[in-house]
Scaffold this motif. Sequence first.
Motif, PDB file in Angstrom:
ATOM      1  N   VAL A   1     -12.658   2.417  -0.721  1.00  0.00           N
ATOM      2  CA  VAL A   1     -11.404   2.345   0.027  1.00  0.00           C
ATOM      3  C   VAL A   1     -10.932   0.897   0.077  1.00  0.00           C
ATOM      4  N   ILE A   2      -9.772   0.640  -0.537  1.00  0.00           N
ATOM      5  CA  ILE A   2      -9.204  -0.713  -0.520  1.00  0.00           C
ATOM      6  C   ILE A   2      -7.996  -0.818   0.410  1.00  0.00           C
TER       7      ILE A   2
ATOM      8  N   GLY B   1       0.823  -1.197   0.000  1.00  0.00           N
ATOM      9  CA  GLY B   1       0.000   0.000   0.000  1.00  0.00           C
ATOM     10  C   GLY B   1       0.857   1.247   0.000  1.00  0.00           C
ATOM     11  N   THR B   2       0.267   2.353   0.456  1.00  0.00           N
ATOM     12  CA  THR B   2       0.896   3.669   0.366  1.00  0.00           C
ATOM     13  C   THR B   2       1.413   4.133   1.723  1.00  0.00           C
TER      14      THR B   2
ATOM     15  N   ASP C   1       2.212  -3.618  -4.939  1.00  0.00           N
ATOM     16  CA  ASP C   1       1.179  -3.063  -5.813  1.00  0.00           C
ATOM     17  C   ASP C   1      -0.140  -3.690  -5.398  1.00  0.00           C
ATOM     18  N   ASP C   2      -0.977  -2.925  -4.695  1.00  0.00           N
ATOM     19  CA  ASP C   2      -2.213  -3.506  -4.181  1.00  0.00           C
ATOM     20  C   ASP C   2      -3.234  -3.806  -5.279  1.00  0.00           C
ATOM     21  N   ARG C   3      -2.951  -3.441  -6.525  1.00  0.00           N
ATOM     22  CA  ARG C   3      -3.818  -3.898  -7.610  1.00  0.00           C
ATOM     23  C   ARG C   3      -3.790  -5.423  -7.728  1.00  0.00           C
ATOM     24  N   ALA C   4      -2.671  -6.040  -7.306  1.00  0.00           N
ATOM     25  CA  ALA C   4      -2.563  -7.500  -7.376  1.00  0.00           C
ATOM     26  C   ALA C   4      -3.542  -8.192  -6.437  1.00  0.00           C
TER      27      ALA C   4
ATOM     28  N   ARG D   1      -6.490  -5.493 -12.338  1.00  0.00           N
ATOM     29  CA  ARG D   1      -5.073  -5.518 -11.977  1.00  0.00           C
ATOM     30  C   ARG D   1      -4.176  -4.692 -12.887  1.00  0.00           C
ATOM     31  N   ASP D   2      -4.741  -4.174 -13.975  1.00  0.00           N
ATOM     32  CA  ASP D   2      -3.947  -3.331 -14.868  1.00  0.00           C
ATOM     33  C   ASP D   2      -4.515  -1.926 -14.990  1.00  0.00           C
TER      34      ASP D   2
END
Length: 541
Positions: free
Chosen positions: A322-323, A179-180, A233-236, A243-244
């Motif tokens: 919010v993820i 995350g950030t 990369d929390d898109r994963a 995811r892209d």
Amino acid sequence: MSNTTGTVPDAGRRQRRRHVLAIQTLAAALLVLAAAVVYSRGASAAPTSASTTDQPLSTAQQQTGMTSGQPFADPPVLDTVTSPNMTITLNAHDTRFAVAGKQVWGQSYNGSFIAPTLHFVPGEHATITLVNNLAVATNLHFHGLHVSPSNDSDDSFLCVAPGSTLQYHLDLPANHPVGTYWYHSHAMGTTCPPDGSGMAGMDMPPSPSASFSPGDVENQIFAGLSGAMVVGDDRALLPPALRDITTHTVDLKDVQLDRSGHIVQNTDTTSIDSNAPTVRLVNGQLLPVLTIKPGETQLWRLANVGADIWYHLQLDGYRFTVIGQDGVPASEVTTDDTLLLPPGKRYDVLVTAGGRTGGTTLRTLAFSNGPDGDSYPDTPLFNVNIAGSTRAQLPTVSGALPTSPPDLSDATIAQHRSVTLSGDDSHGFLINGRQFRMDSSVFSTPAKLNTVEEWTLTNEAGEDHPFHIHTDSFQVMSINGVPQPYIGRQDTIPVPHAVNGVPGKVVIRVPFSDFTGKVMFHCHIAAHEDNGMMSYIDVVD
């Protein structure tokens, strides 16, 4: 369009802080001047700050010479390729940089007002070399990272003297949350002995001079020494179709300028006032324009990397999914109309544009953090242009994300502790009735590794205080007696101000895992310079 934050302060506002700073500055003035000549890079060419007798410039005056409406640009990225062993260098120095096209005097890591974004991956060993070309001491804090608080890792007690270089070594656990996060100067004057030796027993580089002036953390963050970090990369963690998606890092940090084009600093004659007019910027830009296609979903990494002011975010006509919060994947994905970001707060959110072309605005709403705090007006931050070919709708996200931490509601509590926050700008900031001491904690007993503690945070002051713990994130159990549903862990929480003599209260549960050492906890950055609302807890095996 006016972008005003705050009002002109009362004449007596922050006078106590100014008096303290005056004493410190007068005592060190000759030493600072000598250090500036020897160690500063380019500072000798910079004009001095304006006199405190001048009224603060209005926001419109400060914006003169700035350009608005430029295409949204993410912060610079220092490490475009992550690896198991990453080495980067951060050069802290006095800098004249462009802020929204206007030349401004401040401080930077590697030359820009918004510091470069750092990317790490779980399990990585990162070597960060800090080169101090400032005239005063500095150091680094990797806010939110779950790494060791000791030695040459995320140790806020370290002191890097002017002209010195220090290597930080970060070993991120293989299961580190993705995350950030953010990094910034954490220079604390009382932790920098005149010989630059740091704390007793630590292997510190020798000072190049007999004595020097300690750094001021509020000054250094406000001047430019802060930036974002992204772990993994929390898109994963999202469904495959997401995811892209496009990501954007959104660094929120204001700039407050004097008449000579300097970012305002705490000195013997001037003082940062978070309630004074300021210019709210996004990635160092003034009202940029972010473009998104109709129906497109993007991931925005929102980070308040400023020193003092709060953001109450709203995307007009939309909601935030919010993820992740404070770098930790959500244990329950939520959808919110607004998000409150005190200094240091971060959210990872999904935003999906409407199906037609058009536009909207991300703004920070009018907000007050208490009768003794600041009052901020509604201010637009950036405009969103919805244009181009329509994208197919992507799946929604709900429930718990993979790798999100478990609920601590049924955890065995090893200790209960009380943390009382009191004081204000006029009387000083205190934790449990005392100011910060480098050689002792406010707690008489240490925490045990691999245990969970419950802390009751009590705010007796007339302003909300953002509370942060280093190293370990925590779970919020209740706010003012109201139980909170478990949605995930965080490392920064606003503690509500007292109302009619009744203190605000937040109950949290803190799991101490993986690392022993001195784990700091504190409230807002402005309290650091007064050695106020900060302390540490010893964590032992």
